[in-house]
Design an enzyme around this catalytic site. Structure first.
Site, PDB file in Angstrom:
ATOM      1  N   GLU A 205       0.673  -1.237   0.059  1.00  0.00           N
ATOM      2  CA  GLU A 205      -0.052  -0.083   0.035  1.00  0.00           C
ATOM      3  C   GLU A 205       0.711   1.323   0.028  1.00  0.00           C
ATOM      4  O   GLU A 205       0.736   2.262   0.970  1.00  0.00           O
ATOM      5  CB  GLU A 205      -1.036  -0.102   1.016  1.00  0.00           C
ATOM      6  CG  GLU A 205      -1.919  -1.396   1.090  1.00  0.00           C
ATOM      7  CD  GLU A 205      -3.265  -0.812   1.801  1.00  0.00           C
ATOM      8  OE1 GLU A 205      -3.242  -0.073   2.869  1.00  0.00           O
ATOM      9  OE2 GLU A 205      -4.286  -1.683   1.570  1.00  0.00           O
ATOM     10  N   GLU A 464     -36.854 -29.862 -23.111  1.00  0.00           N
ATOM     11  CA  GLU A 464     -36.244 -30.088 -24.449  1.00  0.00           C
ATOM     12  C   GLU A 464     -36.678 -29.033 -25.655  1.00  0.00           C
ATOM     13  O   GLU A 464     -36.279 -28.987 -26.772  1.00  0.00           O
ATOM     14  CB  GLU A 464     -36.663 -31.439 -25.014  1.00  0.00           C
ATOM     15  CG  GLU A 464     -36.022 -32.367 -24.150  1.00  0.00           C
ATOM     16  CD  GLU A 464     -35.986 -34.022 -24.783  1.00  0.00           C
ATOM     17  OE1 GLU A 464     -36.480 -33.885 -25.838  1.00  0.00           O
ATOM     18  OE2 GLU A 464     -35.675 -34.826 -24.041  1.00  0.00           O
TER      19      GLU A 464
END
Length: 540
Positions: A205, A464
């Site tokens: 950082e 389907e």
């Protein structure tokens, strides 16, 4: 139950076993190949899924040795599914205090109750030097198959981080560049040949008023070269500016150190990164999109383009006690992106408490994986939330065709097909789906069936009939995390996890009109991601 292995040819089975092997069993050294980290010996990908263990604070000792034996903590790290630890240190620990004993430092803080507790669980540690104690933790992790990234968190041992702490950028009062280089050289030399130490990072950082691109290039290059000359096997983790949020300047000026196969870039992202109030703005879908786009702009861009590079998110996390408005929304948003990109990461943090932090003795860590006593997970749902993140989802060597995992990021669940119903379950195994993009059906792999929206309030069916409007799906809202289809009456409906069960139902989409700031409803149960994968697991 149908198993993927029963459907694969022998070559695909081999790919699958290699993928599983490289996700759990790692050898050194590691190197970089485009955006991936690989095992030098095999060429196989090694995915980093790590946790941070604080050892850089004022007592200069890895946290938690007052709660459990060191070996037990290391075993718990491995048990939680982490394959590496980002173990932090402060430069002064090794340049100024390397020969001081742990007991002496604790004595200076006058916290006898902590000393007594360490003496109970780890009696030998108190008479060790800081270097010996740090190395003992590295060795304990190695005994449990856990790799270690040695993290230079700051110089002056302290809680981190603030813009004005004079500990954040080259030339600060507590960031003497000569001493910093000496510290990197010492660590690289001392841990050379340590079998489970696979990487060092340059600095955590970078921040403060001194931040400057030209200075960054100068000292980052010097640090990289120092480590590599002493210990060429190590990966070197390079952080950006603005608390590890910004690497965007690399778009126009790449880091030129001529060590292409050992450099990994790191980035941090929390709910409070950048605009600390972002997550309290509505609508949530807009905020999620803004967060991801900013991350991509500042560091995620490294993963793509002509010269991709590895990106390691070395800090992210959430308040594991729950009830934090920002974190409860940030977490599923960022996890959905991480899984879709299969990023390398390190979670803040494993420890559940601290010896001494900011003047307080024994405070808990609300972002800690473990509770304050190191006995249980602070978040009882932690292991589920982290499961898919810990899996290797993309294998650059795989010859398998792409499929998708239907993922619910706020719970960490993945979709399973059971008795022709779609339900949510753990992500150690899951059903696989094919999806060709917006307007396409979501098909169950190796099947003629697809998801169909049969009506509001009802579960999606497996049908389907894959050509109707009710079987056509698209990502809607700015977050891209709503999967929607049309009901027979033309209304747009979304997948939603039932709040009282593991079932998926079809409901009216929540807050997908992101230009409407008045929408305050919570969309998280409707957040789903179709995560691309070429690593086959089990298909239900």
């Amino acid at each position: 139950m149908i198993h993927a292995l029963e459907m694969m040819n022998p070559c695909v089975v081999l790919v699958w076993f290699l993928a599983i092997f490289t996700s759990c069993c790692n050898s050194m050294p590691l190197s970089v190949q485009k955006r991936w980290i690989i095992d030098d010996a095999t060429g196989e990908r090694v995915k980093l899924h790590c946790s941070h263990w604080v050892a850089h604070a004022q007592p200069m000792l890895a946290e938690g040795l007052d709660k459990l034996p060191m070996n037990v903590i290391a075993a718990n790290v491995a048990k939680a599914g982490f394959n590496c630890v980002r173990l932090s240190y402060a430069t002064y620990m090794f340049t100024r205090y390397a020969n001081n004993t742990v007991r002496d430092i604790f004595h200076s803080y006058d916290i006898p109750e902590i000393v007594t507790a360490i003496e109970k669980h780890n009696p030998s540690v108190l008479n060790m030097t800081h270097l010996q104690a740090y190395e003992a933790v590295v060795d304990a992790l190695g005994e449990h198959g856990v790799m270690v990234l040695i993290d230079n968190h700051l110089s002056l041992p302290d809680w981190c981080c603030a813009n004005g702490d004079q500990n954040g950028f080259f030339g600060d009062r507590h960031f003497n560049t000569t001493e910093w280089i000496q510290g990197l050289a010492f660590v690289a030399r001392h841990f050379k040949g340590k079998p489970n130490v696979f990487a060092m990072d340059l600095r955590n950082e970078l921040r403060g008023s001194r931040q400057n691109w030209n200075v960054w290039y100068k000292y980052v290059s010097e640090g990289v070269k120092t480590i590599h000359e002493i210990n060429p096997d190590l990966l070197i983790i390079v952080s950006g500016l603005s608390f590890d949020n910004d690497l965007s300047y690399l778009k126009t000026r790449p880091l030129d150190v001529n060590i292409a196969n050992k450099i990994v870039y790191e980035s941090h992202v929390y709910s409070f990164s950048g605009d600390t109030g972002r997550w309290h703005v509505q609508p949530t879908n807009w905020v999620c999109n803004a967060t991801i786009q900013l991350f991509i702009q500042q560091s995620g861009f490294l993963l793509s383009g002509k010269n991709p590079a590895p990106l390691f998110v070395s800090e992210f996390g959430y308040n594991m006690e729950g009830g934090n408005f920002a974190d409860d929304r940030y977490w599923p948003c960022i996890v959905s992106y991480f899984t879709s990109m299969d990023l390398e990461w390190s979670l803040w943090a494993f420890q559940g408490s601290y010896y001494f932090r900011q003047g307080n003795v024994g405070p808990g860590e609300t972002y800690g994986v473990m509770d304050s006593d190191r006995k249980d997970y602070r978040d009882p749902n932690f292991t589920q939330k982290i499961q898919l993140l810990q899996r290797m989802i993309q294998d650059p060597n795989s010859k398998a065709s792409k499929s998708h995992i239907l993922f619910h990021p706020s719970t960490g669940y993945c979709a399973h097909v059971s008795d022709k119903e779609v339900v949510m379950g753990d992500c150690k195994s899951n059903s696989l789906w094919s999806f060709e993009g917006d307007g396409s059906p979501i098909r169950l792999m190796n099947s003629a069936m697809c998801l169909k929206a049969v009506g509001e309030g009802l579960p999606p069916s497996l049908s389907e009939d894959c050509l109707s409007a009710q079987s056509s799906w698209k990502a809607v809202s700015m977050s891209g995390l709503h999967l929607a289809s049309f009901a027979k009456d033309g209304e747009l409906l979304c997948l939603e996890k039932d709040s009282n069960s593991t079932k998926i139902v079809i409901k009216k989409c929540i807050c997908i009109g992101d230009d409407d700031p008045s929408c305050l409803d919570d969309p998280l149960n409707q957040w789903f991601r179709l995560v691309p994968t070429n690593v086959y697991m089990e298909i239900n």
